[in-house]
Motif scaffolding. Structure first.
Motif, PDB file in Angstrom:
ATOM      1  N   UNK A   1       0.834  -1.272  -0.072  1.00 17.47           N
ATOM      2  CA  UNK A   1      -0.021   0.062   0.080  1.00 17.47           C
ATOM      3  C   UNK A   1       0.840   1.355  -0.050  1.00 17.47           C
ATOM      4  N   UNK A   2       2.108   1.021   0.276  1.00 19.08           N
ATOM      5  CA  UNK A   2       3.162   2.156   0.424  1.00 19.08           C
ATOM      6  C   UNK A   2       3.266   2.964   1.774  1.00 19.08           C
ATOM      7  N   UNK A   3       2.677   2.259   2.840  1.00 18.18           N
ATOM      8  CA  UNK A   3       2.533   2.602   3.974  1.00 18.18           C
ATOM      9  C   UNK A   3       3.790   2.833   4.488  1.00 18.18           C
ATOM     10  N   UNK A   4       4.233   4.015   5.127  1.00 14.07           N
ATOM     11  CA  UNK A   4       5.798   4.171   5.649  1.00 14.07           C
ATOM     12  C   UNK A   4       5.807   4.816   6.974  1.00 14.07           C
ATOM     13  N   UNK A   5       4.720   4.487   7.824  1.00 12.40           N
ATOM     14  CA  UNK A   5       4.616   4.634   9.243  1.00 12.40           C
ATOM     15  C   UNK A   5       5.248   3.684  10.130  1.00 12.40           C
ATOM     16  N   UNK A   6       5.023   3.663  11.275  1.00 13.16           N
ATOM     17  CA  UNK A   6       5.370   2.832  12.347  1.00 13.16           C
ATOM     18  C   UNK A   6       4.485   1.554  12.403  1.00 13.16           C
ATOM     19  N   UNK A   7       4.923   0.076  12.809  1.00 11.37           N
ATOM     20  CA  UNK A   7       4.206  -0.884  12.775  1.00 11.37           C
ATOM     21  C   UNK A   7       4.472  -1.490  13.996  1.00 11.37           C
ATOM     22  N   UNK A   8       3.419  -2.449  14.565  1.00 13.42           N
ATOM     23  CA  UNK A   8       3.727  -3.369  15.547  1.00 13.42           C
ATOM     24  C   UNK A   8       3.096  -4.556  15.183  1.00 13.42           C
ATOM     25  N   UNK A   9       3.859  -5.693  15.231  1.00 13.75           N
ATOM     26  CA  UNK A   9       3.285  -6.975  14.822  1.00 13.75           C
ATOM     27  C   UNK A   9       3.233  -7.876  16.216  1.00 13.75           C
ATOM     28  N   UNK A  10       2.003  -8.506  16.657  1.00 12.19           N
ATOM     29  CA  UNK A  10       1.865  -9.280  17.433  1.00 12.19           C
ATOM     30  C   UNK A  10       3.002 -10.250  17.501  1.00 12.19           C
ATOM     31  N   UNK A  11       3.277 -11.021  18.682  1.00 10.16           N
ATOM     32  CA  UNK A  11       4.310 -12.095  18.861  1.00 10.16           C
ATOM     33  C   UNK A  11       3.693 -13.369  18.470  1.00 10.16           C
ATOM     34  N   UNK A  12       4.618 -14.327  18.080  1.00 14.06           N
ATOM     35  CA  UNK A  12       5.815 -14.168  17.448  1.00 14.06           C
ATOM     36  C   UNK A  12       5.834 -13.623  16.243  1.00 14.06           C
ATOM     37  N   UNK A  13       6.868 -13.174  15.495  1.00 14.06           N
ATOM     38  CA  UNK A  13       6.843 -12.252  14.486  1.00 14.06           C
ATOM     39  C   UNK A  13       6.794 -13.131  13.222  1.00 14.06           C
ATOM     40  N   UNK A  14       6.923 -14.252  12.987  1.00 19.00           N
ATOM     41  CA  UNK A  14       6.424 -15.284  12.025  1.00 19.00           C
ATOM     42  C   UNK A  14       6.383 -16.705  12.508  1.00 19.00           C
ATOM     43  N   UNK A  15       5.927 -17.447  11.603  1.00 21.58           N
ATOM     44  CA  UNK A  15       5.828 -18.833  12.070  1.00 21.58           C
ATOM     45  C   UNK A  15       7.121 -19.527  11.820  1.00 21.58           C
TER      46      UNK A  15
END
Length: 302
Positions: A74-88
């Motif tokens: 989408x071109x989003x360039x702000x801050x991101x928080x991903x729930x844990x854990x990051x990936x599988x």
């Protein structure tokens, strides 16, 4: 805190909590869900319409990779928080356009954990014992535990990923790690096919003997860490809200959402001690090594 508008992707129990906490912080919050109840049905639609400066990914672990890629497109360039854990799995991510990525290891912000870190600063650690356990049937009493993401391998469930807070804070306090051994697996006691109990033995840079126990079985519900240094035994009880040194306890109360509020404020600033993308990848590599140790019944090194 500079963010004013947030999008929360995923409206399960944790996504709903993130949305509530962000509203308490004064942000305008829009939600994305594939099911009914969300403001938008896709990340692209939410970003285009809500124009957020902060996005929280709170879907099942197995969907995080695709969600982050969709957000990047989408071109989003702000801050991101991903729930844990990051990936599988610990595959290296592509280069994202985001200003900063944090991962939702909120126990770094627990006041008891903060007190423990302060107490240990500059001291030589001899042994560490971390224990986390809670009956998975008590997590979401309104749902059959066997149908939840926590109990489903394809969704990224199992104690190693679901309870990876312990791995994160151990790496944060005592890492990096040098070798790991593992015992445990799926007992069948809760009628699920993911591991419901696991014990790890770790050799770490700032702690030569670390034992970690995690389970979906404990009827009482426990989360604590016990540390021996030269002349002191220190125990941090995160459920009971106390730090005990040589039997003398100090009560350290915390309100239920405090760790999440503090984590979001730090993540929106891109500031420590929020877990960074490289630190979260380090947790994933330890998870992968622990699984290899469990299968091979041998010590595994990085």
């Amino acid at each position: 805190m500079t963010s004013t508008t947030a999008v929360v992707v995923g409206l399960g129990s944790i996504g709903t909590r993130h949305a509530r906490v962000l509203r308490q912080l004064g942000l305008q919050v829009a939600t994305v869900s594939r099911r009914e109840g969300g403001d938008y049905g896709s990340i692209a639609q939410a970003v285009a319409t809500a124009d957020p400066d902060y996005v929280v990914i709170a879907t099942e672990t197995a969907r995080h990779t695709d969600n982050l890629q969709e957000l990047a497109q989408t071109g989003f360039d702000g801050k991101v928080l991903v729930e844990k854990p990051l990936f599988a799995t610990p595959a290296p991510p592509p280069k994202y356009p985001f200003a900063h990525v944090s991962v939702g290891y909120n126990l770094r912000f627990h006041p008891v954990m903060t007190a423990l870190a302060d107490t240990l600063r500059g001291r030589d650690v001899i042994t560490v014992g971390a224990y986390v356990g809670q009956d998975i049937r008590d997590w979401r009493p309104d749902r059959d535990h066997r149908t939840t993401a926590s109990a489903t391998a394809d969704a990224g469930g199992g104690v190693l990923r679901d309870l990876s807070h312990e791995l994160d804070y151990l790496l944060w306090l005592f890492g990096p790690w040098h070798r790991v051994a593992a015992l445990g697996g799926a007992s069948g006691a809760r009628d699920i096919d993911v591991e419901d109990h696991l014990d790890l033995l770790l050799d770490m840079q700032r702690a030569p003997s670390v034992h970690v126990h995690m389970d979906y079985l404990d009827r009482q519900g426990v989360r604590r860490i016990r540390v021996n240094v030269d002349d002191d035994t220190i125990e941090a009880d995160l459920v009971g809200g106390r730090l005990t040194v040589n039997g003398k306890a100090t009560e350290i109360p915390s309100e239920r959402d405090q760790t999440y509020r503090d984590m979001h404020v730090a993540a929106m600033r891109g500031a420590s001690p929020a877990c960074s993308l490289p630190e979260a990848l380090g947790v994933m590599h330890l998870i992968d090594a622990s699984e290899r140790a469990l299968r091979s019944k041998t010590w595994v090194s990085p």
